[in-house]
Motif scaffolding. Structure first.
Motif, PDB file in Angstrom:
ATOM      1  N   SER A   1     -16.901  25.944  42.960  1.00  0.00           N
ATOM      2  CA  SER A   1     -17.541  24.856  42.227  1.00  0.00           C
ATOM      3  C   SER A   1     -18.549  25.423  41.238  1.00  0.00           C
ATOM      4  O   SER A   1     -19.295  26.355  41.567  1.00  0.00           O
ATOM      5  N   LEU A   2     -18.575  24.845  40.042  1.00  0.00           N
ATOM      6  CA  LEU A   2     -19.574  25.254  39.059  1.00  0.00           C
ATOM      7  C   LEU A   2     -20.954  24.762  39.463  1.00  0.00           C
ATOM      8  O   LEU A   2     -21.949  25.464  39.304  1.00  0.00           O
ATOM      9  N   ILE A   3     -21.028  23.537  40.014  1.00  0.00           N
ATOM     10  CA  ILE A   3     -22.311  22.908  40.348  1.00  0.00           C
ATOM     11  C   ILE A   3     -22.253  22.504  41.815  1.00  0.00           C
ATOM     12  O   ILE A   3     -21.739  21.423  42.157  1.00  0.00           O
ATOM     13  N   SER A   4     -22.757  23.354  42.688  1.00  0.00           N
ATOM     14  CA  SER A   4     -22.608  23.128  44.126  1.00  0.00           C
ATOM     15  C   SER A   4     -23.283  21.837  44.584  1.00  0.00           C
ATOM     16  O   SER A   4     -22.837  21.194  45.543  1.00  0.00           O
ATOM     17  N   SER A   5     -24.356  21.430  43.906  1.00  0.00           N
ATOM     18  CA  SER A   5     -25.066  20.210  44.315  1.00  0.00           C
ATOM     19  C   SER A   5     -24.191  18.966  44.181  1.00  0.00           C
ATOM     20  O   SER A   5     -24.364  17.986  44.920  1.00  0.00           O
ATOM     21  N   LEU A   6     -23.237  18.982  43.238  1.00  0.00           N
ATOM     22  CA  LEU A   6     -22.372  17.824  43.060  1.00  0.00           C
ATOM     23  C   LEU A   6     -21.321  17.697  44.157  1.00  0.00           C
ATOM     24  O   LEU A   6     -20.750  16.613  44.351  1.00  0.00           O
ATOM     25  N   ASP A   7     -21.062  18.786  44.875  1.00  0.00           N
ATOM     26  CA  ASP A   7     -20.055  18.739  45.943  1.00  0.00           C
ATOM     27  C   ASP A   7     -20.438  17.754  47.034  1.00  0.00           C
ATOM     28  O   ASP A   7     -19.570  17.229  47.739  1.00  0.00           O
ATOM     29  N   HIS A   8     -21.743  17.517  47.196  1.00  0.00           N
ATOM     30  CA  HIS A   8     -22.223  16.634  48.256  1.00  0.00           C
ATOM     31  C   HIS A   8     -23.017  15.452  47.694  1.00  0.00           C
ATOM     32  O   HIS A   8     -23.669  14.736  48.451  1.00  0.00           O
ATOM     33  N   SER A   9     -22.957  15.264  46.395  1.00  0.00           N
ATOM     34  CA  SER A   9     -23.699  14.187  45.753  1.00  0.00           C
ATOM     35  C   SER A   9     -22.858  12.913  45.747  1.00  0.00           C
ATOM     36  O   SER A   9     -21.691  12.926  45.336  1.00  0.00           O
ATOM     37  N   ILE A  10     -23.431  11.818  46.200  1.00  0.00           N
ATOM     38  CA  ILE A  10     -22.722  10.542  46.263  1.00  0.00           C
ATOM     39  C   ILE A  10     -22.930   9.779  44.955  1.00  0.00           C
ATOM     40  O   ILE A  10     -24.063   9.480  44.566  1.00  0.00           O
ATOM     41  N   VAL A  11     -21.824   9.484  44.278  1.00  0.00           N
ATOM     42  CA  VAL A  11     -21.870   8.723  43.032  1.00  0.00           C
ATOM     43  C   VAL A  11     -21.465   7.292  43.358  1.00  0.00           C
ATOM     44  O   VAL A  11     -20.281   6.983  43.534  1.00  0.00           O
ATOM     45  N   GLU A  12     -22.446   6.426  43.447  1.00  0.00           N
ATOM     46  CA  GLU A  12     -22.181   5.028  43.758  1.00  0.00           C
ATOM     47  C   GLU A  12     -21.485   4.342  42.571  1.00  0.00           C
ATOM     48  O   GLU A  12     -21.503   4.846  41.446  1.00  0.00           O
ATOM     49  N   PRO A  13     -20.854   3.186  42.819  1.00  0.00           N
ATOM     50  CA  PRO A  13     -20.208   2.465  41.717  1.00  0.00           C
ATOM     51  C   PRO A  13     -21.152   2.233  40.540  1.00  0.00           C
ATOM     52  O   PRO A  13     -22.319   1.897  40.719  1.00  0.00           O
ATOM     53  N   ASN A  14     -20.625   2.465  39.340  1.00  0.00           N
ATOM     54  CA  ASN A  14     -21.318   2.280  38.056  1.00  0.00           C
ATOM     55  C   ASN A  14     -22.370   3.338  37.776  1.00  0.00           C
ATOM     56  O   ASN A  14     -23.093   3.238  36.777  1.00  0.00           O
ATOM     57  N   MET A  15     -22.470   4.365  38.610  1.00  0.00           N
ATOM     58  CA  MET A  15     -23.406   5.457  38.339  1.00  0.00           C
ATOM     59  C   MET A  15     -22.787   6.502  37.406  1.00  0.00           C
ATOM     60  O   MET A  15     -21.585   6.780  37.464  1.00  0.00           O
ATOM     61  N   LEU A  16     -23.643   7.092  36.568  1.00  0.00           N
ATOM     62  CA  LEU A  16     -23.248   8.114  35.604  1.00  0.00           C
ATOM     63  C   LEU A  16     -23.663   9.495  36.081  1.00  0.00           C
ATOM     64  O   LEU A  16     -24.751   9.667  36.636  1.00  0.00           O
ATOM     65  N   VAL A  17     -22.794  10.493  35.829  1.00  0.00           N
ATOM     66  CA  VAL A  17     -23.139  11.899  35.980  1.00  0.00           C
ATOM     67  C   VAL A  17     -22.875  12.585  34.643  1.00  0.00           C
ATOM     68  O   VAL A  17     -21.808  12.421  34.056  1.00  0.00           O
ATOM     69  N   ASN A  18     -23.858  13.333  34.165  1.00  0.00           N
ATOM     70  CA  ASN A  18     -23.775  14.000  32.859  1.00  0.00           C
ATOM     71  C   ASN A  18     -24.278  15.428  33.008  1.00  0.00           C
ATOM     72  O   ASN A  18     -25.292  15.669  33.661  1.00  0.00           O
ATOM     73  N   GLY A  19     -23.557  16.388  32.427  1.00  0.00           N
ATOM     74  CA  GLY A  19     -23.978  17.779  32.492  1.00  0.00           C
ATOM     75  C   GLY A  19     -23.648  18.531  31.225  1.00  0.00           C
ATOM     76  O   GLY A  19     -22.703  18.187  30.493  1.00  0.00           O
ATOM     77  N   MET A  20     -24.442  19.565  30.948  1.00  0.00           N
ATOM     78  CA  MET A  20     -24.250  20.426  29.776  1.00  0.00           C
ATOM     79  C   MET A  20     -24.511  21.853  30.219  1.00  0.00           C
ATOM     80  O   MET A  20     -25.655  22.208  30.556  1.00  0.00           O
ATOM     81  N   TYR A  21     -23.449  22.690  30.237  1.00  0.00           N
ATOM     82  CA  TYR A  21     -23.523  24.025  30.822  1.00  0.00           C
ATOM     83  C   TYR A  21     -22.968  25.061  29.849  1.00  0.00           C
ATOM     84  O   TYR A  21     -21.823  24.947  29.392  1.00  0.00           O
TER      85      TYR A  21
ATOM     86  N   HIS B   1     -28.379  25.351  31.193  1.00  0.00           N
ATOM     87  CA  HIS B   1     -27.719  24.176  31.747  1.00  0.00           C
ATOM     88  C   HIS B   1     -28.685  23.001  31.853  1.00  0.00           C
ATOM     89  O   HIS B   1     -29.905  23.160  31.898  1.00  0.00           O
ATOM     90  N   GLY B   2     -28.097  21.814  31.894  1.00  0.00           N
ATOM     91  CA  GLY B   2     -28.825  20.583  32.157  1.00  0.00           C
ATOM     92  C   GLY B   2     -27.930  19.646  32.927  1.00  0.00           C
ATOM     93  O   GLY B   2     -26.734  19.528  32.628  1.00  0.00           O
ATOM     94  N   LEU B   3     -28.479  18.971  33.937  1.00  0.00           N
ATOM     95  CA  LEU B   3     -27.709  18.060  34.775  1.00  0.00           C
ATOM     96  C   LEU B   3     -28.508  16.780  34.976  1.00  0.00           C
ATOM     97  O   LEU B   3     -29.712  16.833  35.267  1.00  0.00           O
ATOM     98  N   GLY B   4     -27.839  15.628  34.831  1.00  0.00           N
ATOM     99  CA  GLY B   4     -28.485  14.343  35.037  1.00  0.00           C
ATOM    100  C   GLY B   4     -27.628  13.431  35.899  1.00  0.00           C
ATOM    101  O   GLY B   4     -26.399  13.462  35.832  1.00  0.00           O
ATOM    102  N   GLY B   5     -28.275  12.619  36.725  1.00  0.00           N
ATOM    103  CA  GLY B   5     -27.572  11.687  37.589  1.00  0.00           C
ATOM    104  C   GLY B   5     -27.245  12.306  38.932  1.00  0.00           C
ATOM    105  O   GLY B   5     -27.619  13.442  39.215  1.00  0.00           O
ATOM    106  N   PRO B   6     -26.557  11.495  39.782  1.00  0.00           N
ATOM    107  CA  PRO B   6     -26.004  10.177  39.502  1.00  0.00           C
ATOM    108  C   PRO B   6     -27.110   9.124  39.363  1.00  0.00           C
ATOM    109  O   PRO B   6     -28.089   9.147  40.094  1.00  0.00           O
ATOM    110  N   SER B   7     -26.923   8.191  38.426  1.00  0.00           N
ATOM    111  CA  SER B   7     -27.924   7.158  38.195  1.00  0.00           C
ATOM    112  C   SER B   7     -27.292   5.995  37.432  1.00  0.00           C
ATOM    113  O   SER B   7     -26.314   6.168  36.690  1.00  0.00           O
ATOM    114  N   LEU B   8     -27.903   4.827  37.592  1.00  0.00           N
ATOM    115  CA  LEU B   8     -27.479   3.644  36.853  1.00  0.00           C
ATOM    116  C   LEU B   8     -28.158   3.541  35.489  1.00  0.00           C
ATOM    117  O   LEU B   8     -27.767   2.723  34.662  1.00  0.00           O
TER     118      LEU B   8
END
Length: 359
Positions: free
Chosen positions: A148-168, A110-117
């Motif tokens: 949830s597949l990715i428990s860290s995303l359950d509490h991750s705040i994605v601000e406006p215009n931020m990207l989340v990308n994953g490959m599992y 797996h690989g996970l990136g973001g949230p980030s601008l």
């Protein structure tokens, strides 16, 4: 991802080579234009299980389900979404089991990136983490329940215009529904999923979602490369001409879909060569800005990953002659490369082989 421009798909770690590779200290960019080089003939063979692609709508302006499908077996999930609202959200992946038995999901890679601008950095982080591997883990989803597949995303705040990308990469022993969703921060995930609607896909060639057979692709040279006879050559990847885009079905409405850029496809590349010389390898972006990683295995012993490019975050936007140096290796020896189109980067890309005489 970025989009088609002029007919081309828009879509650091310092590394020192092991002693088995030759004559470099760093992986830096050089001026080398793959467009002028002859194409080296290869055989392209799809294989592996299913790719579940969720990248549409890419810019998500409403709460809901971006993509979902019921799957089992050998699965790769690739998701790539931006919060296009004006308030913080969370982007999650939910596994739901409506079968009679507990479903066991092994996350193999797996690989996970973001949230980030910084979209290019996010795509590059995903490639690095995925290619470098890591500990696998198990998720159990009991009958009539969800996890949830990715428990860290359950509490991750994605601000406006931020990207989340994953490959599992997943091994699933009983069918589960995979749902990729954007939702309010304070909403319960299971309760939201029960009422959420599927969001409309982006139109036309931007419809980057669906389920595709053949999540992996084997690229093998048709002939044995002799650098002193053939000179510099190139192999084009993800252009939909020499290397076709994978076709699939959007499971949300049953319509055919095309993966423009082959995002989420993992390539294994082997180009046999004659013994007696050395070959330098380069990666040359042809579609625009590009930021990724590449895996190499030399003589079944030297296994490492290389940032492409290494000396800067990205390249290819204005100087299409820029190429990322991958190393110089003894010809006639086993050399395998692992490549996958990074999220937010542009395709196609060329792999260049440059012959070097042994001094």
């Amino acid at each position: 991802m970025n989009w088609i421009k002029f007919g081309i798909v828009p879509l650091i770690m310092f590394v020192t080579l092991h002693s088995t590779a030759l004559a470099v200290d760093t992986y830096s960019t050089v001026k080398l234009d793959g467009l002028t080089l002859p194409e080296w003939p290869v055989v392209v063979s799809p294989y592996g299980g299913k790719l579940v692609l969720s990248d549409s709508p890419e810019m998500v302006s409403n709460d809901g389900i971006m993509y979902q499908d019921t799957v089992s077996g050998d699965i790769r999930l690739f998701f790539h979404h931006v919060n296009a609202t004006e308030v913080p959200k969370k982007i999650v992946v939910l596994l739901e089991n409506y079968g009679k038995d507990t479903a066991h999901i092994t996350v193999v890679q797996h690989g996970l990136g973001g949230p980030s601008l910084d979209y290019l950095q996010v795509g590059k982080e995903v490639q690095q983490e995925y290619l470098e591997g890591g500990n696998l883990y198990l998720i159990e989803v009991p009958c009539k329940e969800s996890r949830s597949l990715i428990s860290s995303l359950d509490h991750s705040i994605v601000e406006p215009n931020m990207l989340v990308n994953g490959m599992y990469d997943l091994k699933i022993d009983h069918p589960v529904i995979v749902r990729v969703m954007m939702m309010p921060l304070d909403a319960d995930i299971a309760e939201f999923a029960a009422k959420a609607k599927v969001l409309p896909a982006d139109p036309g060639e931007h419809r980057l979602r669906g389920t595709f057979e053949g999540k992996d692709r084997l690229i093998v040279g048709k002939h044995t490369y002799d650098g002193m006879k053939s000179g510099s050559v190139a192999v084009t990847l993800a252009d939909n001409h020499l290397d076709q885009y994978v076709r699939g079905i959007d499971a949300t409405d049953g319509t055919p879909t095309l993966n423009y850029g082959n995002y989420g496809i993992v390539y294994k590349i082997y180009l046999p060569s004659t013994s007696g010389d050395e070959i330098s390898y380069y990666l040359n972006p042809r579609g625009g800005e590009y930021a990724g990683w590449l895996g190499l295995e030399y003589r079944h012993q030297d296994v490492h990953t290389i940032p492409t490019p290494a000396d800067i975050m990205s390249f290819g936007s204005n100087k299409i002659s820029e190429s990322a140096y991958l190393g110089t290796y003894e010809s006639g020896k086993s050399l395998w490369m692992t490549f996958s189109p990074p999220g937010a980067s542009n395709l196609p890309i060329k792999l260049i082989l440059e012959p070097e005489k042994v001094k």
